[in-house]
Design a protein around this motif. Structure first.
Motif, PDB file in Angstrom:
ATOM      1  N   GLU A 136       0.829  -1.199   0.000  1.00 45.70           N
ATOM      2  CA  GLU A 136       0.000   0.000   0.000  1.00 45.70           C
ATOM      3  C   GLU A 136       0.867   1.253   0.000  1.00 45.70           C
ATOM      4  OE1 GLU A 136      -2.224   3.313   0.926  1.00 45.70           O
ATOM      5  OE2 GLU A 136      -0.775   2.537   2.367  1.00 45.70           O
ATOM      6  N   LYS A 137       1.963   1.215   0.742  1.00 49.15           N
ATOM      7  CA  LYS A 137       2.872   2.358   0.767  1.00 49.15           C
ATOM      8  C   LYS A 137       3.493   2.592  -0.604  1.00 49.15           C
ATOM      9  CE  LYS A 137       4.139   2.301   5.666  1.00 49.15           C
ATOM     10  NZ  LYS A 137       5.245   2.113   6.639  1.00 49.15           N
ATOM     11  N   ARG A 186       1.048   4.264  -2.854  1.00 47.39           N
ATOM     12  CA  ARG A 186       0.921   5.684  -2.561  1.00 47.39           C
ATOM     13  C   ARG A 186       2.132   6.464  -3.073  1.00 47.39           C
ATOM     14  NH1 ARG A 186       1.229   7.332   2.872  1.00 47.39           N
ATOM     15  NH2 ARG A 186       0.623   5.213   3.411  1.00 47.39           N
ATOM     16  N   SER A 210       1.808  11.134  -1.161  1.00 40.62           N
ATOM     17  CA  SER A 210       2.470  10.273  -0.178  1.00 40.62           C
ATOM     18  C   SER A 210       2.799  11.011   1.113  1.00 40.62           C
ATOM     19  CB  SER A 210       3.744   9.669  -0.780  1.00 40.62           C
ATOM     20  OG  SER A 210       4.671  10.679  -1.132  1.00 40.62           O
ATOM     21  N   TYR A 232      -4.929   6.577   1.494  1.00 44.60           N
ATOM     22  CA  TYR A 232      -4.682   5.157   1.215  1.00 44.60           C
ATOM     23  C   TYR A 232      -5.106   4.870  -0.222  1.00 44.60           C
ATOM     24  CZ  TYR A 232      -4.525   4.863   6.313  1.00 44.60           C
ATOM     25  OH  TYR A 232      -4.221   5.065   7.634  1.00 44.60           O
ATOM     26  N   ILE A 233      -4.376   3.992  -0.875  1.00 44.63           N
ATOM     27  CA  ILE A 233      -4.702   3.616  -2.249  1.00 44.63           C
ATOM     28  C   ILE A 233      -4.893   2.110  -2.309  1.00 44.63           C
ATOM     29  CG2 ILE A 233      -3.954   3.655  -4.659  1.00 44.63           C
ATOM     30  CD1 ILE A 233      -2.322   6.129  -4.055  1.00 44.63           C
TER      31      ILE A 233
END
Length: 355
Positions: free
Chosen positions: A122-123, A126, A133, A139-140
């Motif tokens: 997830e990071k 982003r 970011s 959140y993506i």
């Protein structure tokens, strides 16, 4: 003596942590370790936690939309095509919401995104968008239609519809996704051409686009709200995908009319019906669709939009003909500077680096 006792206690604590961590790792019970860490039982940082797991070649604990949206206060954006290079207006819309609602999760669902298995995934998703970011509440997640429609009236429709025969498939599936997501999780949905400028004071609301018609551009309802279920049922029962907007604004209008009749706004104040607030068009449409080009013009005196919570920039009317241009002194440039400064600075640096 006391000093040696403290050292011995520290060593035993470290040994205990190491033992428990290895035991849980061997059992692949990563979620238990996460739980113990979150409760302070295992006093190690998340950074150390990730390092331990990476060294053992075991992925970080899973993360899903349900984890992020369990409070029912999420803010939703959608990308229902496979596009991954998002226009600046999309990034500006998401950033403006994240700035305005720092204590709420802002979730961007993208159809073209690979599966998110763990926090690191997830990071990385982003980080594809550096201007987003920076915001820890963004959140993506991937958009998987079968999962979104599961356990709703929309699933049967989705399983039999033929996208190749649909005139407005991109729009229709977006119309369906937004009502299913708000039904499941609750919160606020926004189109990716809405710049947020003031906090919305209501949790359960719909917004009028014109005096006699509702909009599905921005709306908010609590999880499993009966009105949202009715939207989904009406979507399927009265499906006409070949008519523009029939599954979107027209759907909202006909359901609201059934319960409340034609709304009669005598001021910009909200109207109430069936425990839902209905917002005056001024709240998100201070400029109607015929005036969308004014956002891309230079104004002698900038409007204050004092009666608005957000500004819908009518991207479907624009169709990529006009953009925010650095140095243009247009209204939209001023909006970027004020409400999505990271996006604006990124565009400015890009322009500067090419000169």
């Amino acid at each position: 003596m006391l000093k040696h006792l403290k050292i011995l206690t520290f060593v035993l604590c470290v040994a205990a942590i190491s033992f428990f961590t290895k035991t849980f790792l061997n059992q692949n019970s990563t979620y238990i370790v996460k739980y113990l860490i979150s409760k302070g039982i295992l006093p190690i940082t998340e950074k150390d936690y990730y390092q331990i797991f990476k060294s053992e070649n075991i992925p970080s604990y899973n993360i899903s939309p349900s984890d992020v949206l369990q409070q029912g206060n999420g803010i939703f954006f959608l990308e229902t095509t496979d596009r991954m290079e998002e226009p600046s207006l999309v990034l500006c819309s998401i950033e403006s919401a994240a700035r305005l609602y720092p204590d709420r999760p802002v979730v961007f669902f993208m159809k073209g995104l690979d599966d998110i298995v763990n926090v690191d995934d997830e990071k990385k998703a982003r980080e594809r968008y550096p201007t987003l970011s920076f915001y820890k509440n963004i959140y993506i997640f991937p958009l998987r239609l079968d999962k979104v429609f599961a356990d709703t009236p929309l699933l049967a429709w989705y399983e039999k519809v033929d996208p190749k025969r649909e005139n407005y498939w991109t729009n229709v599936k977006a119309d369906a996704c937004r009502i299913a997501l708000i039904w499941k999780y609750g919160g606020i949905y926004m189109d990716t051409d809405v710049i947020s400028i003031r906090p919305i004071p209501e949790d359960n609301f719909l917004a009028a686009e014109h005096a006699t018609s509702m909009s599905n551009t921005v709306f908010g309802l609590s999880p499993h709200h009966n009105l949202m279920w009715e939207f989904m049922e009406n979507f399927v029962q009265n499906y006409r995908g070949n008519v523009w907007g029939f599954q979107g604004p027209t759907l909202f209008t006909r359901v609201v009319k059934k319960h409340c009749g034609v709304l009669n706004f005598t001021s910009v104040d909200h109207l109430k019906c069936a425990n839902v607030s209905y917002f005056h068009p001024e709240r998100f449409y201070p400029m109607q669709y015929g005036s969308w080009g004014k956002y891309y013009e230079v104004w002698k005196d900038l409007p204050t939009f004092n009666n608005s919570y957000g500004l819908h920039l009518w991207n479907y009317m624009n169709k990529g003909r006009k953009f925010m241009m650095v140095g243009s002194n247009t209204l939209v440039e001023h909006l970027y500077q004020q409400y999505c400064p990271s996006t604006y600075e990124s565009i400015l640096k890009n322009v500067t680096s090419h000169h």
